[in-house]
Write a protein that holds these residues in place. Structure first.
Motif, PDB file in Angstrom:
ATOM      1  N   PRO A   1       1.449  -1.302   0.318  1.00  0.00           N
ATOM      2  CA  PRO A   1      -0.022  -0.254  -0.442  1.00  0.00           C
ATOM      3  C   PRO A   1       0.917   1.149  -0.146  1.00  0.00           C
ATOM      4  CG  PRO A   1      -0.940  -1.952   1.740  1.00  0.00           C
ATOM      5  CD  PRO A   1       0.621  -2.046   1.283  1.00  0.00           C
ATOM      6  N   ARG A   2       0.322   1.666  -0.863  1.00  0.00           N
ATOM      7  CA  ARG A   2       1.316   3.707  -0.503  1.00  0.00           C
ATOM      8  C   ARG A   2      -0.155   4.492  -0.798  1.00  0.00           C
ATOM      9  NH1 ARG A   2       4.225   1.888  -5.857  1.00  0.00           N
ATOM     10  NH2 ARG A   2       3.403   4.369  -6.764  1.00  0.00           N
ATOM     11  N   GLY A   3       0.373   5.836   0.279  1.00  0.00           N
ATOM     12  CA  GLY A   3      -0.464   6.939  -0.630  1.00  0.00           C
ATOM     13  C   GLY A   3      -1.514   7.069   0.982  1.00  0.00           C
ATOM     14  N   ARG A   4      -2.579   7.717   1.720  1.00  0.00           N
ATOM     15  CA  ARG A   4      -3.235   7.893   2.969  1.00  0.00           C
ATOM     16  C   ARG A   4      -4.973   8.490   1.887  1.00  0.00           C
ATOM     17  NH1 ARG A   4      -0.089  10.220   8.028  1.00  0.00           N
ATOM     18  NH2 ARG A   4       1.474   8.511   7.264  1.00  0.00           N
TER      19      ARG A   4
ATOM     20  N   VAL B   1      -2.912   0.467  -3.069  1.00  0.00           N
ATOM     21  CA  VAL B   1      -2.431  -0.763  -3.640  1.00  0.00           C
ATOM     22  C   VAL B   1      -2.956  -0.643  -5.361  1.00  0.00           C
ATOM     23  CG1 VAL B   1      -2.275  -1.979  -2.727  1.00  0.00           C
ATOM     24  CG2 VAL B   1      -4.429  -2.368  -3.198  1.00  0.00           C
ATOM     25  N   PHE B   2      -3.810   0.269  -6.313  1.00  0.00           N
ATOM     26  CA  PHE B   2      -4.100   0.737  -7.410  1.00  0.00           C
ATOM     27  C   PHE B   2      -3.811   1.631  -8.416  1.00  0.00           C
ATOM     28  CE2 PHE B   2      -6.948   1.152 -11.250  1.00  0.00           C
ATOM     29  CZ  PHE B   2      -6.891   0.612 -11.242  1.00  0.00           C
TER      30      PHE B   2
ATOM     31  N   GLU C   1      -2.383   7.928  -3.942  1.00  0.00           N
ATOM     32  CA  GLU C   1      -0.987   9.312  -4.154  1.00  0.00           C
ATOM     33  C   GLU C   1      -2.032  10.084  -4.787  1.00  0.00           C
ATOM     34  OE1 GLU C   1       2.852   7.058  -3.024  1.00  0.00           O
ATOM     35  OE2 GLU C   1       2.171   6.031  -4.576  1.00  0.00           O
ATOM     36  N   MET C   2      -2.767  10.313  -5.272  1.00  0.00           N
ATOM     37  CA  MET C   2      -3.174  11.563  -6.042  1.00  0.00           C
ATOM     38  C   MET C   2      -4.681  12.241  -5.371  1.00  0.00           C
ATOM     39  SD  MET C   2      -4.150   8.940  -9.655  1.00  0.00           S
ATOM     40  CE  MET C   2      -2.586   8.440 -10.439  1.00  0.00           C
TER      41      MET C   2
END
Length: 210
Positions: free
Chosen positions: A147-150, A158-159, A170-171
């Motif tokens: 997982p990355r980003g909050r 994870v997408f 993350e966007m």
């Protein structure tokens, strides 16, 4: 200008705002729960079945044109799972972190090049007179190794959408919404809805992207 009322078969305020932003100001969007309508459980085997199930109940009980959506994540290496079971992949009461953990366990030995996936959303439109229409939107991508980003929710951490090196989480919300599978489906549903309401040619007079 006459005002038209439609019902959205959801209790999610974010979905209501998203649809409202795409419609002209003379179309009022009300949620099914606000009208006292109990939505049926999602017992269908496909997104189409679940969306139609909810929209039919909302249209029948409200006497209004109804919209409903169903969406989820399809991972090619898992034969399309979690699919319609995306929200409860790790169990009936699982949270997002538990669903993601199960997904990553099942993909542990799958290389990134083979972790292709897509988010798919289906929107059903049902009128009290029996008319029905179904549209869909998809966004292609792959599943990250961790997982990355909050930001976002669900499987967003994870997408990674095609053409990007960041996950949905993350966007910014605006970036994600430009790619969103549900936004695509809603944009395709709006012309049908306006035609059925007799509002063909009208567009949303709303510059607010929220």
């Amino acid at each position: 200008m006459p005002t038209h009322r439609i019902v959205l078969a959801t209790a999610n305020p974010g979905k209501i705002r998203e649809l409202r932003s795409l419609l002209p100001p003379n179309v009022e969007v009300v949620s099914a729960p606000a009208l006292g309508i109990r939505l049926p459980p999602e017992t269908g085997e496909t997104f189409v079945e679940n969306a139609l199930l909810k929209a039919r109940v909302a249209a029948q009980e409200s006497g209004l044109i109804a919209l409903a959506d169903d969406s989820g994540l399809e991972v090619d290496a898992l034969g399309g799972r979690p699919g319609v079971h995306s929200a409860r992949y790790a169990g009936e009461h699982a949270d997002d972190a538990q669903n993601i953990a199960r997904l990553l366990r099942e993909l542990r030995d799958v290389p990134l090049s083979q972790r292709t996936a897509r988010f798919r959303a289906v929107v059903a439109i049902v009128a009290p007179d029996g008319r029905e229409a179904v549209v869909e939107g998809t966004v292609e991508g792959c599943i990250a190794e961790k997982p990355r980003g909050r930001g976002g929710f669900g499987y967003d951490p994870v997408f990674i959408p095609c053409g990007y090196d960041r996950t949905f989480a993350e966007m910014t919300l605006e970036e994600k919404n430009r790619l969103s599978h549900r936004a695509q489906a809603l944009q395709r549903a709006v012309p049908i809805l306006l035609d059925w309401l007799g509002c063909t040619g009208q567009a949303a007079d709303n510059d607010d992207s929220s």
